[in-house]
Design a protein around this motif. Sequence first.
Motif, PDB file in Angstrom:
ATOM      1  N   SER A  16       0.920  -1.363  -0.045  1.00 19.58           N
ATOM      2  CA  SER A  16       0.102   0.088  -0.121  1.00 19.58           C
ATOM      3  C   SER A  16       0.917   1.186   0.105  1.00 19.58           C
ATOM      4  O   SER A  16       0.743   2.207  -0.803  1.00 19.58           O
ATOM      5  CB  SER A  16      -0.843  -0.207   1.265  1.00 19.58           C
ATOM      6  N   LEU A  17       2.078   1.180   0.842  1.00 22.39           N
ATOM      7  CA  LEU A  17       2.761   2.444   0.804  1.00 22.39           C
ATOM      8  C   LEU A  17       3.482   2.643  -0.571  1.00 22.39           C
ATOM      9  O   LEU A  17       3.729   3.767  -1.012  1.00 22.39           O
ATOM     10  CB  LEU A  17       3.883   2.295   1.985  1.00 22.39           C
ATOM     11  N   PHE A  18       4.079   1.441  -1.266  1.00 25.92           N
ATOM     12  CA  PHE A  18       4.622   1.606  -2.321  1.00 25.92           C
ATOM     13  C   PHE A  18       3.714   1.875  -3.417  1.00 25.92           C
ATOM     14  O   PHE A  18       4.099   2.878  -4.395  1.00 25.92           O
ATOM     15  CB  PHE A  18       5.188   0.354  -2.863  1.00 25.92           C
ATOM     16  N   ALA A  19       2.267   1.612  -3.344  1.00 25.80           N
ATOM     17  CA  ALA A  19       1.403   2.169  -4.400  1.00 25.80           C
ATOM     18  C   ALA A  19       1.035   3.665  -4.229  1.00 25.80           C
ATOM     19  O   ALA A  19       0.782   4.224  -5.209  1.00 25.80           O
ATOM     20  CB  ALA A  19      -0.005   1.328  -4.078  1.00 25.80           C
ATOM     21  N   LEU A  20       1.021   4.015  -3.027  1.00 24.75           N
ATOM     22  CA  LEU A  20       0.957   5.375  -2.698  1.00 24.75           C
ATOM     23  C   LEU A  20       2.091   6.152  -3.463  1.00 24.75           C
ATOM     24  O   LEU A  20       1.859   7.283  -4.075  1.00 24.75           O
ATOM     25  CB  LEU A  20       1.049   5.817  -1.175  1.00 24.75           C
ATOM     26  N   GLN A  21       3.509   5.921  -2.913  1.00 27.57           N
ATOM     27  CA  GLN A  21       4.496   6.436  -3.691  1.00 27.57           C
ATOM     28  C   GLN A  21       4.320   6.371  -5.031  1.00 27.57           C
ATOM     29  O   GLN A  21       4.830   7.479  -5.606  1.00 27.57           O
ATOM     30  CB  GLN A  21       5.856   5.626  -3.166  1.00 27.57           C
ATOM     31  N   TYR A  22       4.216   5.189  -5.915  1.00 33.10           N
ATOM     32  CA  TYR A  22       4.082   5.181  -7.283  1.00 33.10           C
ATOM     33  C   TYR A  22       3.071   5.982  -7.703  1.00 33.10           C
ATOM     34  O   TYR A  22       2.932   6.582  -8.937  1.00 33.10           O
ATOM     35  CB  TYR A  22       4.072   3.693  -7.634  1.00 33.10           C
ATOM     36  N   GLY A  23       2.088   6.254  -7.113  1.00 34.06           N
ATOM     37  CA  GLY A  23       0.732   7.029  -7.449  1.00 34.06           C
ATOM     38  C   GLY A  23       0.962   8.290  -7.526  1.00 34.06           C
ATOM     39  O   GLY A  23       0.758   9.183  -8.338  1.00 34.06           O
ATOM     40  N   CYS A  24       1.787   8.758  -6.517  1.00 30.13           N
ATOM     41  CA  CYS A  24       2.323  10.231  -6.497  1.00 30.13           C
ATOM     42  C   CYS A  24       3.302  10.625  -7.411  1.00 30.13           C
ATOM     43  O   CYS A  24       3.472  11.844  -8.043  1.00 30.13           O
ATOM     44  CB  CYS A  24       2.695  10.603  -5.027  1.00 30.13           C
ATOM     45  N   SER A  25       4.039   9.588  -7.952  1.00 32.98           N
ATOM     46  CA  SER A  25       5.049   9.945  -8.950  1.00 32.98           C
ATOM     47  C   SER A  25       4.812   9.536 -10.187  1.00 32.98           C
ATOM     48  O   SER A  25       5.438   9.563 -11.201  1.00 32.98           O
ATOM     49  CB  SER A  25       6.384   9.114  -8.531  1.00 32.98           C
ATOM     50  N   ALA A  26       3.417   9.185 -10.564  1.00 35.57           N
ATOM     51  CA  ALA A  26       2.827   8.832 -11.896  1.00 35.57           C
ATOM     52  C   ALA A  26       3.344   7.825 -12.438  1.00 35.57           C
ATOM     53  O   ALA A  26       3.522   7.475 -13.768  1.00 35.57           O
ATOM     54  CB  ALA A  26       2.925  10.079 -12.905  1.00 35.57           C
ATOM     55  N   HIS A  27       3.938   6.750 -11.914  1.00 37.36           N
ATOM     56  CA  HIS A  27       4.414   5.409 -12.309  1.00 37.36           C
ATOM     57  C   HIS A  27       3.150   4.392 -12.567  1.00 37.36           C
ATOM     58  O   HIS A  27       2.848   3.535 -11.411  1.00 37.36           O
ATOM     59  CB  HIS A  27       5.316   4.818 -11.603  1.00 37.36           C
ATOM     60  N   THR A  28       2.371   4.598 -13.407  1.00 40.85           N
ATOM     61  CA  THR A  28       1.032   3.727 -13.538  1.00 40.85           C
ATOM     62  C   THR A  28       1.332   2.327 -13.465  1.00 40.85           C
ATOM     63  O   THR A  28       0.440   1.617 -12.708  1.00 40.85           O
ATOM     64  CB  THR A  28       0.328   4.024 -14.465  1.00 40.85           C
ATOM     65  N   ARG A  29       2.161   1.765 -13.916  1.00 46.29           N
ATOM     66  CA  ARG A  29       2.414   0.408 -14.347  1.00 46.29           C
ATOM     67  C   ARG A  29       2.803  -0.382 -12.495  1.00 46.29           C
ATOM     68  O   ARG A  29       2.317  -1.265 -12.121  1.00 46.29           O
ATOM     69  CB  ARG A  29       3.200  -0.068 -15.128  1.00 46.29           C
TER      70      ARG A  29
END
Length: 75
Positions: A16-29
């Motif tokens: 969940s934390l990594f998903a939040l980080q990737y979501g904020c940095s626009a790494h959709t995959r």
Amino acid sequence: MQKAQPIVLFRSANESLFALQYGCSAHTRAWAMNVIGVVRNIVFTNWSSAKEHSARAHSVRRGIRSFCSGHLGGV
């Protein structure tokens, strides 16, 4: 399942934390793969104690695999 429950909880929190980080940095995959990981952990937790989980788990795995191959470029 009692021994695996804390591990699954920490794994879900991590993803969940990594998903939040990737979501904020626009790494959709990467975001999508972490969200799928959290869903997989929820499915594992809910169905691991069920008696007839094998047929449903197979259907979910097939659905996730087809979703990933269609929407994420053949992961």
